[in-house]
Design an enzyme around this catalytic site. Structure first.
Site, PDB file in Angstrom:
ATOM      1  N   GLY A 124     -26.028 -58.515  60.952  1.00 57.20           N
ATOM      2  CA  GLY A 124     -27.441 -58.672  61.286  1.00 57.20           C
ATOM      3  C   GLY A 124     -28.056 -59.879  60.610  1.00 57.20           C
ATOM      4  O   GLY A 124     -27.457 -60.500  59.734  1.00 57.20           O
ATOM      5  N   ARG A 158     -31.020 -63.015  56.608  1.00 60.65           N
ATOM      6  CA  ARG A 158     -32.019 -63.932  56.033  1.00 60.65           C
ATOM      7  C   ARG A 158     -32.630 -64.834  57.105  1.00 60.65           C
ATOM      8  O   ARG A 158     -33.049 -65.952  56.824  1.00 60.65           O
ATOM      9  CB  ARG A 158     -31.399 -64.769  54.944  1.00 60.65           C
ATOM     10  CG  ARG A 158     -30.130 -65.483  55.384  1.00 60.65           C
ATOM     11  CD  ARG A 158     -29.767 -66.491  54.383  1.00 60.65           C
ATOM     12  NE  ARG A 158     -28.464 -67.061  54.679  1.00 60.65           N
ATOM     13  CZ  ARG A 158     -27.913 -67.995  53.959  1.00 60.65           C
ATOM     14  NH1 ARG A 158     -28.535 -68.456  52.907  1.00 60.65           N
ATOM     15  NH2 ARG A 158     -26.739 -68.476  54.277  1.00 60.65           N
ATOM     16  N   LYS A 190     -35.032 -69.447  58.368  1.00 58.81           N
ATOM     17  CA  LYS A 190     -33.800 -69.035  57.685  1.00 58.81           C
ATOM     18  C   LYS A 190     -34.009 -69.219  56.185  1.00 58.81           C
ATOM     19  O   LYS A 190     -34.268 -70.337  55.733  1.00 58.81           O
ATOM     20  CB  LYS A 190     -32.629 -69.889  58.182  1.00 58.81           C
ATOM     21  CG  LYS A 190     -31.285 -69.491  57.571  1.00 58.81           C
ATOM     22  CD  LYS A 190     -30.148 -70.177  58.308  1.00 58.81           C
ATOM     23  CE  LYS A 190     -28.805 -69.906  57.644  1.00 58.81           C
ATOM     24  NZ  LYS A 190     -27.706 -70.572  58.360  1.00 58.81           N
ATOM     25  N   GLY A 209     -31.705 -62.606  50.945  1.00 57.47           N
ATOM     26  CA  GLY A 209     -32.460 -63.123  52.095  1.00 57.47           C
ATOM     27  C   GLY A 209     -32.901 -64.570  51.944  1.00 57.47           C
ATOM     28  O   GLY A 209     -33.637 -65.096  52.779  1.00 57.47           O
ATOM     29  N   ARG A 268     -35.517 -72.934  62.465  1.00 57.66           N
ATOM     30  CA  ARG A 268     -34.567 -73.271  63.533  1.00 57.66           C
ATOM     31  C   ARG A 268     -35.183 -72.978  64.896  1.00 57.66           C
ATOM     32  O   ARG A 268     -36.038 -72.097  65.022  1.00 57.66           O
ATOM     33  CB  ARG A 268     -33.303 -72.420  63.428  1.00 57.66           C
ATOM     34  CG  ARG A 268     -32.628 -72.433  62.111  1.00 57.66           C
ATOM     35  CD  ARG A 268     -31.209 -71.937  62.234  1.00 57.66           C
ATOM     36  NE  ARG A 268     -31.087 -70.492  62.332  1.00 57.66           N
ATOM     37  CZ  ARG A 268     -29.944 -69.846  62.134  1.00 57.66           C
ATOM     38  NH1 ARG A 268     -28.840 -70.524  61.855  1.00 57.66           N
ATOM     39  NH2 ARG A 268     -29.873 -68.538  62.233  1.00 57.66           N
ATOM     40  N   ARG A 271     -26.035 -63.525  69.719  1.00 54.42           N
ATOM     41  CA  ARG A 271     -24.641 -63.868  69.413  1.00 54.42           C
ATOM     42  C   ARG A 271     -23.679 -62.887  70.079  1.00 54.42           C
ATOM     43  O   ARG A 271     -24.090 -61.798  70.493  1.00 54.42           O
ATOM     44  CB  ARG A 271     -24.429 -63.771  67.890  1.00 54.42           C
ATOM     45  CG  ARG A 271     -25.324 -64.684  67.101  1.00 54.42           C
ATOM     46  CD  ARG A 271     -25.969 -63.940  65.931  1.00 54.42           C
ATOM     47  NE  ARG A 271     -27.044 -64.740  65.335  1.00 54.42           N
ATOM     48  CZ  ARG A 271     -26.856 -65.634  64.388  1.00 54.42           C
ATOM     49  NH1 ARG A 271     -25.665 -65.819  63.893  1.00 54.42           N
ATOM     50  NH2 ARG A 271     -27.863 -66.350  63.934  1.00 54.42           N
ATOM     51  N   ASP A 293     -19.981 -63.296  64.875  1.00 52.61           N
ATOM     52  CA  ASP A 293     -21.430 -63.261  64.644  1.00 52.61           C
ATOM     53  C   ASP A 293     -22.013 -64.665  64.566  1.00 52.61           C
ATOM     54  O   ASP A 293     -23.227 -64.833  64.542  1.00 52.61           O
ATOM     55  CB  ASP A 293     -21.761 -62.472  63.362  1.00 52.61           C
ATOM     56  CG  ASP A 293     -20.957 -62.949  62.161  1.00 52.61           C
ATOM     57  OD1 ASP A 293     -19.718 -62.876  62.221  1.00 52.61           O
ATOM     58  OD2 ASP A 293     -21.559 -63.411  61.180  1.00 52.61           O
ATOM     59  N   ASN A 294     -21.133 -65.669  64.541  1.00 53.94           N
ATOM     60  CA  ASN A 294     -21.618 -67.055  64.521  1.00 53.94           C
ATOM     61  C   ASN A 294     -21.347 -67.759  65.849  1.00 53.94           C
ATOM     62  O   ASN A 294     -21.286 -68.982  65.914  1.00 53.94           O
ATOM     63  CB  ASN A 294     -20.953 -67.825  63.376  1.00 53.94           C
ATOM     64  CG  ASN A 294     -21.434 -67.356  62.009  1.00 53.94           C
ATOM     65  OD1 ASN A 294     -22.523 -66.789  61.889  1.00 53.94           O
ATOM     66  ND2 ASN A 294     -20.650 -67.583  60.984  1.00 53.94           N
ATOM     67  N   ASP A 335     -25.391 -71.552  63.224  1.00 54.81           N
ATOM     68  CA  ASP A 335     -25.048 -71.161  61.850  1.00 54.81           C
ATOM     69  C   ASP A 335     -24.182 -72.192  61.132  1.00 54.81           C
ATOM     70  O   ASP A 335     -22.972 -72.015  60.945  1.00 54.81           O
ATOM     71  CB  ASP A 335     -24.384 -69.779  61.811  1.00 54.81           C
ATOM     72  CG  ASP A 335     -25.434 -68.673  61.791  1.00 54.81           C
ATOM     73  OD1 ASP A 335     -26.619 -68.980  62.052  1.00 54.81           O
ATOM     74  OD2 ASP A 335     -25.090 -67.514  61.513  1.00 54.81           O
TER      75      ASP A 335
HETATM   76  P1  AMP Z   1     -22.717 -66.311  57.635  1.00 54.08           P
HETATM   77  O1  AMP Z   1     -21.236 -66.146  57.761  1.00 54.08           O
HETATM   78  O2  AMP Z   1     -23.142 -67.266  56.571  1.00 54.08           O
HETATM   79  O3  AMP Z   1     -23.329 -66.669  58.948  1.00 54.08           O
HETATM   80  O4  AMP Z   1     -23.325 -64.909  57.158  1.00 54.08           O
HETATM   81  C1  AMP Z   1     -22.758 -63.647  57.429  1.00 54.08           C
HETATM   82  C2  AMP Z   1     -23.764 -62.543  57.277  1.00 54.08           C
HETATM   83  O5  AMP Z   1     -24.291 -62.497  55.937  1.00 54.08           O
HETATM   84  C3  AMP Z   1     -24.962 -62.667  58.198  1.00 54.08           C
HETATM   85  O6  AMP Z   1     -25.272 -61.393  58.655  1.00 54.08           O
HETATM   86  C4  AMP Z   1     -26.041 -63.221  57.283  1.00 54.08           C
HETATM   87  O7  AMP Z   1     -27.329 -62.862  57.723  1.00 54.08           O
HETATM   88  C5  AMP Z   1     -25.702 -62.564  55.953  1.00 54.08           C
HETATM   89  N1  AMP Z   1     -26.184 -63.354  54.802  1.00 54.08           N
HETATM   90  C6  AMP Z   1     -25.669 -64.513  54.334  1.00 54.08           C
HETATM   91  N2  AMP Z   1     -26.366 -64.942  53.266  1.00 54.08           N
HETATM   92  C7  AMP Z   1     -27.340 -64.037  53.036  1.00 54.08           C
HETATM   93  C8  AMP Z   1     -28.400 -63.903  52.074  1.00 54.08           C
HETATM   94  N3  AMP Z   1     -28.584 -64.792  51.112  1.00 54.08           N
HETATM   95  N4  AMP Z   1     -29.209 -62.842  52.179  1.00 54.08           N
HETATM   96  C9  AMP Z   1     -29.032 -61.904  53.127  1.00 54.08           C
HETATM   97  N5  AMP Z   1     -28.071 -61.966  54.052  1.00 54.08           N
HETATM   98  C10 AMP Z   1     -27.229 -63.015  54.023  1.00 54.08           C
HETATM   99 MG    MG Z   2     -24.062 -66.258  60.449  1.00 54.91          MG
END
Ligand code: AMP
Ligand code: MG
Length: 445
Positions: A21, A24, A43, A56, A113, A120, A191-192, A201
């Protein structure tokens, strides 16, 4: 405003990770523009219902990297989400940059953004995993009616099949563009993956400097290098298979989806073949042997060769002059990272390839100038090289935004040589080879 965060799941590094989900990212809403409907999303603005144990927030280095690269990609002609603004929050955020037990405070930042949609593959996967099939159908219908209206009139299951075929085509086109400009996403988890076929992302992404298909910038992926440059097309197909699995309950049979997945390989092959011929200025030539292209890849790997500069310099070569030149490698010496130490065997192989290339260019029917202009229009001179991003980060952290702003202007015309801006087209200096942020990045952001 009715801001929201989205719930999605995803396959991370090859494994189902369950619910993720927007941890952030907060979508503020949609705005109607002359170019259609766009979502605005912050973001790094703080926790959401999907933050899990994280904060977040986002830090300056990763936010600046997202801002610069998404804008650069847009100007390069690669489908992408865009960035409207980048601000410092004034707060300090704790991060362990390389996940090696050295947490430190860093300046917090927020990027706004923009995209028609941030949906996704993982948005569909989570609903199927939870057997929420009615909701899955509603999300798919909403997606089709909003962003794929050409399939709106079709009834089920045709609309889902045609829509999936289109997502697959768009994904193939996006990956072709990544490969053509030397972009490595770094974290191609499902998810990306945008349902619109846009790059989304920007985390530990990187740009190929020396041409090495096995390279990945992401140290979190160092052991398997799953998301290395050369594997991106195969991973995209694997991700599409995950999406296909997620929509099986709507289509109710797998065969049409399997056929589309098969087709992906063919489509990508054709797109990439054509992109490569354009990069070489040989698109008009109907007899480019497949071995010649294979030899090119081998040749590029013989000694560290800057991918971006290689294609630019190739465009400058005059085939008539090549005929008489027994040592044409000298004309492109600047593309090599260690030109002085290239041994005679490698030199000979490169020269042989350049001579063959010179021969082939004769069948394209372009003058030297025309060939160069055509090649320059597809081979960028300015890409957001990893070490340049680090230089910009260092300066902004010291409070000086002038370098960043200057660079962003240059990146608006990546295919056009701009006088006085050579510094933004220079290959990686030696100090950057091992510096964190230049060649090594992690998912910590
Ligand atoms: P990413 O691979 O960086 O796109 O992130 C994978 C998951 O981790 C996604 O669901 C992001 O929303 C979550 N995420 C990454 N960094 C944070 C953060 N600092 N706070 C909360 N959720 C995060
Ligand atoms: Mg991501």
């Amino acid at each position: 405003m009715r801001p929201f965060a989205m719930c999605y799941g995803g396959h991370q590094f090859g494994n189902w990770a369950g619910q993720l989900g927007d941890g952030r990212a907060i979508t503020l809403g949609e705005i109607q523009t002359d170019n259609g409907l766009f979502s605005l999303q912050l973001k790094g603005a703080g926790p959401t219902p999907y933050s899990r144990s994280a904060d977040g927030l986002a830090v300056l280095r990763s936010s600046l990297r997202e801002y610069v690269c998404s804008e650069a990609m847009h100007h390069l002609g690669v489908p992408t989400t865009r960035a409207l603004s980048l601000i410092l929050t004034g707060d300090q955020v704790m991060r362990d940059m390389l996940y090696d037990g050295h947490p430190a405070l860093e300046p917090g930042a927020v990027v706004c953004r923009v995209a028609p949609s941030f949906v996704r593959f993982g948005n569909f996967e989570i609903l199927t995993a939870r057997r929420e099939i009615d909701l899955l159908a509603r999300l798919a219908d909403y997606t089709i009616d909003s962003w794929f209206p050409e399939f709106s009139h079709l009834s089920s299951p045709d609309r889902y099949i045609q829509w999936f075929a289109e997502v697959s085509r768009r994904t193939a086109a996006m990956i072709t563009k990544w490969m053509a400009v030397g972009f490595v996403h770094g974290v191609m988890n499902t998810d990306n993956m945008s349902i619109l076929g846009q790059t989304i992302d920007y985390g530990p992404y990187g740009w190929l400097e020396d041409f090495d298909p096995d390279w990945t910038p992401n140290t979190t992926d160092a052991s398997t290098r799953r998301y290395r440059y050369g594997q991106q097309p195969a991973i995209a197909q694997w991700n599409l298979l995950r999406l296909a699995n997620a929509i099986v309950p709507l289509v109710k049979e797998t065969k049409p989806l399997e056929e589309i997945l098969q087709e992906f390989g063919k489509q990508y092959g054709e797109l990439w073949g054509s992109a490569l011929l354009h990069k070489l200025g040989l698109e008009n030539c109907d007899e480019v042997p497949q071995e010649f292209l294979g030899e090119m890849e081998q040749m590029l790997r013989l000694t560290e060769t800057d991918m971006t500069l290689f294609f630019r310099y190739l465009g400058k070569l005059d085939p008539q002059a090549l005929d008489q030149d027994s040592d044409p490698i000298e004309q492109i010496s600047s593309v090599y990272y260690d030109y002085e130490n290239i041994n005679s065997d490698v030199r000979q192989k490169i020269n042989r390839w350049l001579h063959k290339y010179g021969e082939l260019t004769k069948c394209c029917g372009y003058s030297a100038d025309e060939r160069k202009a055509r090649m320059n229009s597809v081979n960028p001179l300015y890409v957001p090289r990893n070490y340049l991003a680090q230089l910009a980060i260092d300066q902004v952290e010291r409070g000086d935004t002038s370098y960043l702003l200057d660079w962003l202007e240059v990146l608006k015309n990546p295919y056009t040589e701009q006088s006085g801006k050579e510094g933004f087209a220079t290959k990686r200096p030696e100090w950057a080879r091992t510096r964190v942020g230049c060649s090594m990045l992690s998912c910590s952001s």
